[in-house]
Write a protein that holds these residues in place. Structure first.
Motif, short mmCIF file in Angstrom:
data_model
loop_
_atom_site.label_atom_id
_atom_site.label_comp_id
_atom_site.label_asym_id
_atom_site.label_seq_id
_atom_site.Cartn_x
_atom_site.Cartn_y
_atom_site.Cartn_z
N PHE A 47 0.82 -1.21 0.00
CA PHE A 47 0.00 0.00 0.00
C PHE A 47 0.86 1.26 0.00
O PHE A 47 0.56 2.23 -0.71
CB PHE A 47 -0.97 0.02 1.19
CG PHE A 47 -2.24 -0.75 0.94
CD1 PHE A 47 -3.11 -0.39 -0.09
CD2 PHE A 47 -2.58 -1.82 1.74
CE1 PHE A 47 -4.29 -1.09 -0.32
CE2 PHE A 47 -3.76 -2.53 1.52
CZ PHE A 47 -4.61 -2.16 0.49
N ALA A 48 1.92 1.28 0.78
CA ALA A 48 2.81 2.44 0.82
C ALA A 48 3.45 2.69 -0.55
O ALA A 48 3.54 3.83 -1.02
CB ALA A 48 3.88 2.26 1.90
N MET A 50 2.23 1.75 -3.43
CA MET A 50 1.18 2.20 -4.35
C MET A 50 0.89 3.69 -4.18
O MET A 50 0.60 4.38 -5.16
CB MET A 50 -0.08 1.35 -4.17
CG MET A 50 0.11 -0.07 -4.68
SD MET A 50 -1.30 -1.13 -4.32
CE MET A 50 -2.29 -0.85 -5.78
N GLU A 51 0.99 4.18 -2.97
CA GLU A 51 0.81 5.62 -2.74
C GLU A 51 1.92 6.41 -3.44
O GLU A 51 1.65 7.44 -4.07
CB GLU A 51 0.80 5.93 -1.24
CG GLU A 51 -0.42 5.43 -0.51
CD GLU A 51 -1.71 6.10 -0.97
OE1 GLU A 51 -1.70 7.32 -1.24
OE2 GLU A 51 -2.72 5.38 -1.08
N ARG A 52 3.16 5.93 -3.34
CA ARG A 52 4.28 6.61 -4.02
C ARG A 52 4.09 6.55 -5.54
O ARG A 52 4.31 7.55 -6.24
CB ARG A 52 5.61 5.96 -3.63
CG ARG A 52 6.01 6.17 -2.18
CD ARG A 52 7.43 5.71 -1.89
NE ARG A 52 7.75 4.35 -2.29
CZ ARG A 52 7.57 3.28 -1.51
NH1 ARG A 52 7.06 3.40 -0.29
NH2 ARG A 52 7.92 2.08 -1.94
N ALA A 54 1.32 6.29 -7.23
CA ALA A 54 0.20 7.14 -7.65
C ALA A 54 0.60 8.60 -7.80
O ALA A 54 -0.06 9.36 -8.52
CB ALA A 54 -0.96 7.00 -6.67
N THR A 55 1.70 9.01 -7.16
CA THR A 55 2.16 10.39 -7.33
C THR A 55 2.88 10.56 -8.67
O THR A 55 3.04 11.69 -9.15
CB THR A 55 3.11 10.82 -6.19
OG1 THR A 55 4.31 10.04 -6.25
CG2 THR A 55 2.45 10.69 -4.84
N SER A 60 -6.43 6.31 -12.26
CA SER A 60 -7.86 6.37 -11.95
C SER A 60 -8.73 5.73 -13.02
O SER A 60 -9.84 5.30 -12.73
CB SER A 60 -8.29 7.81 -11.70
OG SER A 60 -8.08 8.60 -12.86
N LYS A 81 -6.02 -2.29 -6.77
CA LYS A 81 -6.98 -1.20 -6.57
C LYS A 81 -7.69 -0.95 -7.89
O LYS A 81 -7.25 -0.16 -8.71
CB LYS A 81 -6.27 0.08 -6.13
CG LYS A 81 -5.76 0.08 -4.72
CD LYS A 81 -5.22 1.47 -4.39
CE LYS A 81 -4.75 1.57 -2.98
NZ LYS A 81 -4.22 2.92 -2.69
#
Length: 187
Positions: A47-48, A50-52, A54-55, A60, A81
């Motif tokens: 998850f961490a 994936m957050e990086r 996504a930046t 989407s 996701k």
């Protein structure tokens, strides 16, 4: 200003790139509930990351997935996701049924993000996973989520989407791929 190629951006974020040995070997199953803390840590790491990621890119339209081997971790854990829905955690996933109906769509991969490739996949799959308590959970996925889940399960089996492409079909450079970021289309 020099633009950084997409695969280099993913490498800089920590995504293992094509050619790394870990992407070609089957990931190790976790023994749950005994390895519950390991599973929770791995899911947190995914998850961490994936957050990086996504930046660096907008996912989407189709959604995104990431498997532990893509972070250099050899356990059978992935997170997906899908666009417009909540995340799917896959621990020790195994496809137990596939629909006869399939379609072809372009796929990309964070481990070689400079190209896209046309891949045929079943439109519906049933997947068994292991819950944190060690029980088995069976879930049916259709269309876009099914494609994402199958892509990540392939990673856990040491298979890249290019291995699923038809004979003579080659990936195309992302610059030629004009549908980047748009949802897959299903009839």
């Amino acid at each position: 200003m020099i633009e950084v190629p997409p695969s280099q951006r993913m490498r800089d974020i920590g995504v293992v790139q094509r050619g790394a040995e870990i992407l070609a070997v089957r990931a190790e199953a976790l023994a749950l509930p005994a390895e519950r803390e390991d599973a929770e840590w791995l899911v947190g790491e995914l998850f961490a990351a994936m957050e990086r990621i996504a930046t660096a890119h907008d996912f989407s339209g189709k959604g995104m997935g990431l498997a532990a081997p893509q972070l250099g971790l050899g356990q059978a854990v992935a997170v997906v996701k899908p666009a417009g829905t909540g995340p799917i955690v896959l621990i020790n996933p195994r496809i137990t049924a596939r629909s006869d109906e399939s379609d072809e769509q372009y796929e990309g991969c964070l481990s070689f993000f400079d190209v896209r490739g046309m891949v045929s996949r079943p439109l519906c799959v049933t997947v068994e996973t292991t819950a944190q308590d060690g029980s088995t959970v069976s879930t049916v996925y259709e269309r876009g989520p099914a494609r994402l889940v199958q892509h990540e399960i392939d990673h856990l089996e040491g298979i890249l989407y290019t291995d699923r492409m038809g004979p003579g079909v080659e990936p195309i450079p992302v610059e030629r791929y004009r549908r980047t970021g748009r949802a897959w289309e299903y009839q």
